[in-house]
Write a protein that holds these residues in place. Structure first.
Motif, PDB file in Angstrom:
ATOM      1  N   GLU A 137      14.999   8.609   4.803  1.00 55.67           N
ATOM      2  CA  GLU A 137      13.542   8.440   4.926  1.00 55.67           C
ATOM      3  C   GLU A 137      12.940   7.634   3.774  1.00 55.67           C
ATOM      4  N   VAL A 138      13.712   7.377   2.731  1.00 56.88           N
ATOM      5  CA  VAL A 138      13.248   6.529   1.637  1.00 56.88           C
ATOM      6  C   VAL A 138      13.765   5.114   1.893  1.00 56.88           C
ATOM      7  N   LEU A 139      12.845   4.158   1.983  1.00 53.98           N
ATOM      8  CA  LEU A 139      13.176   2.790   2.355  1.00 53.98           C
ATOM      9  C   LEU A 139      13.032   1.848   1.158  1.00 53.98           C
ATOM     10  N   GLU A 140      13.504   0.623   1.324  1.00 55.88           N
ATOM     11  CA  GLU A 140      13.389  -0.381   0.266  1.00 55.88           C
ATOM     12  C   GLU A 140      11.922  -0.684  -0.004  1.00 55.88           C
ATOM     13  N   PHE A 141      11.567  -0.736  -1.270  1.00 56.10           N
ATOM     14  CA  PHE A 141      10.185  -0.944  -1.705  1.00 56.10           C
ATOM     15  C   PHE A 141      10.064  -2.312  -2.370  1.00 56.10           C
ATOM     16  N   ASP A 142       9.303  -3.216  -1.727  1.00 60.17           N
ATOM     17  CA  ASP A 142       9.031  -4.538  -2.287  1.00 60.17           C
ATOM     18  C   ASP A 142       7.865  -4.403  -3.273  1.00 60.17           C
ATOM     19  N   MET A 143       8.167  -3.939  -4.476  1.00 61.96           N
ATOM     20  CA  MET A 143       7.121  -3.652  -5.455  1.00 61.96           C
ATOM     21  C   MET A 143       6.273  -4.877  -5.769  1.00 61.96           C
ATOM     22  N   GLU A 144       6.943  -6.008  -5.978  1.00 63.17           N
ATOM     23  CA  GLU A 144       6.220  -7.229  -6.340  1.00 63.17           C
ATOM     24  C   GLU A 144       5.325  -7.711  -5.202  1.00 63.17           C
ATOM     25  N   GLY A 145       5.825  -7.659  -3.960  1.00 68.99           N
ATOM     26  CA  GLY A 145       5.034  -8.087  -2.819  1.00 68.99           C
ATOM     27  C   GLY A 145       3.828  -7.200  -2.585  1.00 68.99           C
ATOM     28  N   VAL A 146       4.011  -5.898  -2.728  1.00 69.85           N
ATOM     29  CA  VAL A 146       2.900  -4.951  -2.569  1.00 69.85           C
ATOM     30  C   VAL A 146       1.865  -5.186  -3.663  1.00 69.85           C
ATOM     31  N   TRP A 147       2.330  -5.408  -4.890  1.00 65.32           N
ATOM     32  CA  TRP A 147       1.380  -5.614  -5.982  1.00 65.32           C
ATOM     33  C   TRP A 147       0.573  -6.897  -5.803  1.00 65.32           C
ATOM     34  N   ARG A 148       1.199  -7.933  -5.270  1.00 63.68           N
ATOM     35  CA  ARG A 148       0.438  -9.165  -4.992  1.00 63.68           C
ATOM     36  C   ARG A 148      -0.696  -8.887  -4.019  1.00 63.68           C
ATOM     37  N   GLU A 149      -0.433  -8.041  -3.027  1.00 68.12           N
ATOM     38  CA  GLU A 149      -1.493  -7.680  -2.078  1.00 68.12           C
ATOM     39  C   GLU A 149      -2.576  -6.840  -2.753  1.00 68.12           C
ATOM     40  N   MET A 150      -2.171  -5.964  -3.657  1.00 67.48           N
ATOM     41  CA  MET A 150      -3.150  -5.193  -4.426  1.00 67.48           C
ATOM     42  C   MET A 150      -4.034  -6.144  -5.241  1.00 67.48           C
ATOM     43  N   GLU A 151      -3.417  -7.143  -5.848  1.00 67.64           N
ATOM     44  CA  GLU A 151      -4.182  -8.128  -6.625  1.00 67.64           C
ATOM     45  C   GLU A 151      -5.176  -8.876  -5.742  1.00 67.64           C
ATOM     46  N   SER A 152      -4.790  -9.158  -4.495  1.00 65.33           N
ATOM     47  CA  SER A 152      -5.694  -9.882  -3.593  1.00 65.33           C
ATOM     48  C   SER A 152      -6.926  -9.048  -3.251  1.00 65.33           C
ATOM     49  N   LEU A 153      -6.779  -7.729  -3.266  1.00 65.46           N
ATOM     50  CA  LEU A 153      -7.928  -6.856  -3.007  1.00 65.46           C
ATOM     51  C   LEU A 153      -8.960  -6.976  -4.124  1.00 65.46           C
ATOM     52  N   VAL A 154      -8.467  -7.134  -5.358  1.00 65.99           N
ATOM     53  CA  VAL A 154      -9.366  -7.334  -6.495  1.00 65.99           C
ATOM     54  C   VAL A 154     -10.068  -8.677  -6.363  1.00 65.99           C
ATOM     55  N   LYS A 155      -9.291  -9.712  -6.060  1.00 72.67           N
ATOM     56  CA  LYS A 155      -9.856 -11.059  -5.952  1.00 72.67           C
ATOM     57  C   LYS A 155     -10.919 -11.144  -4.864  1.00 72.67           C
TER      58      LYS A 155
END
Length: 202
Positions: A137-155
């Motif tokens: 149930e634990v899957l691969e986590f694209d940390m960098e890709g998710v964080w880029r999307e988080m950054e886009s929310l700020v922008k």
């Protein structure tokens, strides 16, 4: 918790984040808030002086928190004087799920933006996963890709600050290596039974 307004002289009532925004030092946690969540949130803000409300999609109460926030603003508390934190759950730790998850949170909280959006845990879970997760149930986590999307929310002005929860020093260093907007907050559970000394000392 004592309210920020009730804190005595000499005690710090807020902290300044790297972004320059301020976060109240004391916040109202809403985990396991129960069926009277809306009333509790409104009362905490309008009567006890709280200005920081911390919630999360995983708590399953964001609609009730939103009702409480709306009632508080209708009672005369300005939105700009409130600091609202929410969190991105593990099943949404995929780049294309980040924005829809935030949009659902905004809708439930009845807000145009939130002040702080955090990654709830640094691992991705399969939809419908158990807690604690079972094998597979634990899957691969694209940390960098998710964080880029988080950054886009700020922008895009949907979130003022972004951060993480429950990160190890190793994972936090990995994130800092690639982040264009560094995390403003690393929220950690800390109490006598769970000290997290390494992250506290980092």
């Amino acid at each position: 918790m004592a309210s920020a307004q009730a804190m005595g002289q000499g005690e710090q009532d807020h902290f300044v984040l790297k972004s320059g925004h301020t976060i109240p030092a004391v916040g109202l946690g809403t985990w396991r808030a129960g069926s009277d969540t809306a009333h509790s949130v409104k009362t905490a803000i309008t009567e006890a002086g709280y200005r920081h409300v911390d919630t999360a999609a995983q708590y399953g109460i964001e609609k009730e928190v939103g009702k409480g926030l709306k009632a508080a603003t209708e009672a005369g508390i300005s939105r700009k004087d409130l600091f609202v934190t929410s969190k991105l759950w593990c099943t949404d730790l995929v780049p294309d799920k980040v924005r829809p998850a935030l949009e659902n949170t905004l809708k439930d909280l009845q807000l145009d933006y939130i002040d702080l959006y955090l990654i709830h845990w640094p691992f991705r879970l399969k939809d419908g996963a158990h807690m604690p997760p079972e094998a597979g149930e634990v899957l691969e986590f694209d940390m960098e890709g998710v964080w880029r999307e988080m950054e886009s929310l700020v922008k895009d002005g949907l979130v003022k600050d972004i951060g993480v929860c429950n990160y190890t020093v190793t994972k936090l260093n990995r994130l800092l290596h690639s982040a264009k907007i560094p995390p403003s907050v690393c929220q950690m559970e800390m109490h006598p039974g769970w000290k997290n000394d390494k992250i506290f000392e980092a």
